[in-house]
Design a protein around this motif. Structure first.
Motif, PDB file in Angstrom:
ATOM      1  N   PHE A   1      19.501  -7.614 -69.162  1.00 30.16           N
ATOM      2  CA  PHE A   1      18.694  -8.001 -67.859  1.00 30.16           C
ATOM      3  C   PHE A   1      17.930  -9.476 -68.427  1.00 30.16           C
ATOM      4  O   PHE A   1      18.248 -10.612 -67.792  1.00 30.16           O
ATOM      5  N   ASP A   2      17.377  -9.344 -69.530  1.00 31.16           N
ATOM      6  CA  ASP A   2      16.482 -10.360 -70.097  1.00 31.16           C
ATOM      7  C   ASP A   2      17.609 -11.567 -70.410  1.00 31.16           C
ATOM      8  O   ASP A   2      17.221 -12.731 -70.073  1.00 31.16           O
TER       9      ASP A   2
ATOM     10  N   ALA B   1      19.249  -1.791 -71.137  1.00 33.01           N
ATOM     11  CA  ALA B   1      19.364  -2.575 -69.778  1.00 33.01           C
ATOM     12  C   ALA B   1      18.532  -3.817 -69.843  1.00 33.01           C
ATOM     13  O   ALA B   1      18.770  -4.727 -69.086  1.00 33.01           O
ATOM     14  N   LYS B   2      17.443  -3.658 -70.361  1.00 35.32           N
ATOM     15  CA  LYS B   2      16.230  -4.592 -70.188  1.00 35.32           C
ATOM     16  C   LYS B   2      16.678  -5.916 -71.089  1.00 35.32           C
ATOM     17  O   LYS B   2      16.461  -6.875 -70.599  1.00 35.32           O
TER      18      LYS B   2
ATOM     19  N   VAL C   1      26.604  -7.530 -66.373  1.00 32.51           N
ATOM     20  CA  VAL C   1      25.366  -6.803 -65.811  1.00 32.51           C
ATOM     21  C   VAL C   1      25.610  -6.039 -64.501  1.00 32.51           C
ATOM     22  O   VAL C   1      24.844  -4.935 -64.411  1.00 32.51           O
ATOM     23  N   GLN C   2      26.429  -6.533 -63.795  1.00 30.84           N
ATOM     24  CA  GLN C   2      26.851  -5.770 -62.710  1.00 30.84           C
ATOM     25  C   GLN C   2      27.281  -4.321 -62.852  1.00 30.84           C
ATOM     26  O   GLN C   2      27.568  -3.306 -62.090  1.00 30.84           O
TER      27      GLN C   2
ATOM     28  N   TYR D   1      13.005  -2.412 -60.908  1.00 30.83           N
ATOM     29  CA  TYR D   1      12.553  -3.308 -61.994  1.00 30.83           C
ATOM     30  C   TYR D   1      11.878  -2.483 -63.245  1.00 30.83           C
ATOM     31  O   TYR D   1      12.257  -2.560 -64.506  1.00 30.83           O
TER      32      TYR D   1
ATOM     33  N   VAL E   1      14.984  -0.515 -65.080  1.00 28.69           N
ATOM     34  CA  VAL E   1      15.359  -1.408 -66.079  1.00 28.69           C
ATOM     35  C   VAL E   1      14.616  -1.557 -67.275  1.00 28.69           C
ATOM     36  O   VAL E   1      15.260  -1.421 -68.353  1.00 28.69           O
TER      37      VAL E   1
ATOM     38  N   ILE F   1      20.779  -2.258 -63.461  1.00 29.90           N
ATOM     39  CA  ILE F   1      20.903  -3.548 -63.218  1.00 29.90           C
ATOM     40  C   ILE F   1      21.232  -3.930 -61.928  1.00 29.90           C
ATOM     41  O   ILE F   1      20.764  -4.728 -61.057  1.00 29.90           O
TER      42      ILE F   1
ATOM     43  N   ASN G   1      26.164  -2.325 -65.053  1.00 31.17           N
ATOM     44  CA  ASN G   1      25.204  -1.476 -65.704  1.00 31.17           C
ATOM     45  C   ASN G   1      24.746  -1.129 -64.208  1.00 31.17           C
ATOM     46  O   ASN G   1      23.963  -1.812 -63.514  1.00 31.17           O
TER      47      ASN G   1
ATOM     48  N   MET H   1      19.335  -5.757 -58.729  1.00 28.18           N
ATOM     49  CA  MET H   1      19.718  -6.993 -58.338  1.00 28.18           C
ATOM     50  C   MET H   1      20.040  -6.866 -56.794  1.00 28.18           C
ATOM     51  O   MET H   1      19.996  -7.785 -55.810  1.00 28.18           O
TER      52      MET H   1
ATOM     53  N   ARG I   1      18.708 -13.171 -67.161  1.00 25.29           N
ATOM     54  CA  ARG I   1      17.786 -14.061 -66.680  1.00 25.29           C
ATOM     55  C   ARG I   1      17.821 -15.522 -67.454  1.00 25.29           C
ATOM     56  O   ARG I   1      17.427 -16.357 -66.865  1.00 25.29           O
TER      57      ARG I   1
END
Length: 115
Positions: A42-43, A38-39, A77-78, A29, A32, A83, A80, A87, A46
């Motif tokens: 990922f945000d 990446a953040k 995202v996968q 976490y 990322v 991330i 990256n 996950m 989500r």
């Protein structure tokens, strides 16, 4: 002698925080979150997830377009590495919590039988 289940729950919380699964999740976490791109990705992922879950809980239809957007976001995202690692760590943590839940629910299953 009565047992205080809350004390046991707090001890379990402490054990979870010290577990390998949680430590790895926390590390991934942080990795990322330290990478702005990446953040952001990922945000966004989500947010899409939460929107779809909220629609499901409210009984609203999810459009084909929304499904495709979610699928393409997952694929993105996968790709990256950071991330993807997060996950995987989330999956391991979720599995551990699921196993704990089975153990915790065992007395009720024994009492009522499996549903």
């Amino acid at each position: 002698m009565a047992v205080n289940v809350h004390d046991a729950a707090y001890a379990l919380e402490k054990a979870i925080r010290q577990s390998d699964e949680y430590t790895q999740l926390q590390q991934m976490y942080n990795v990322v979150n330290a990478d702005p791109a990446a953040k952001n990705m990922f945000d966004n992922f989500r947010q899409i997830q939460m929107n779809l879950q909220q629609k499901q809980m409210m009984g609203q239809d999810i459009s084909e377009e929304e499904v495709q957007q979610a699928q393409s976001t997952v694929a993105l995202v996968q790709q990256n590495e950071k991330i993807a690692g997060l996950m995987q760590a989330e999956q391991r943590m979720s599995q551990a919590i699921g196993e704990l839940n089975q153990i915790i629910m065992k007395p009720l299953e024994d009492l009522y039988g499996k549903l």
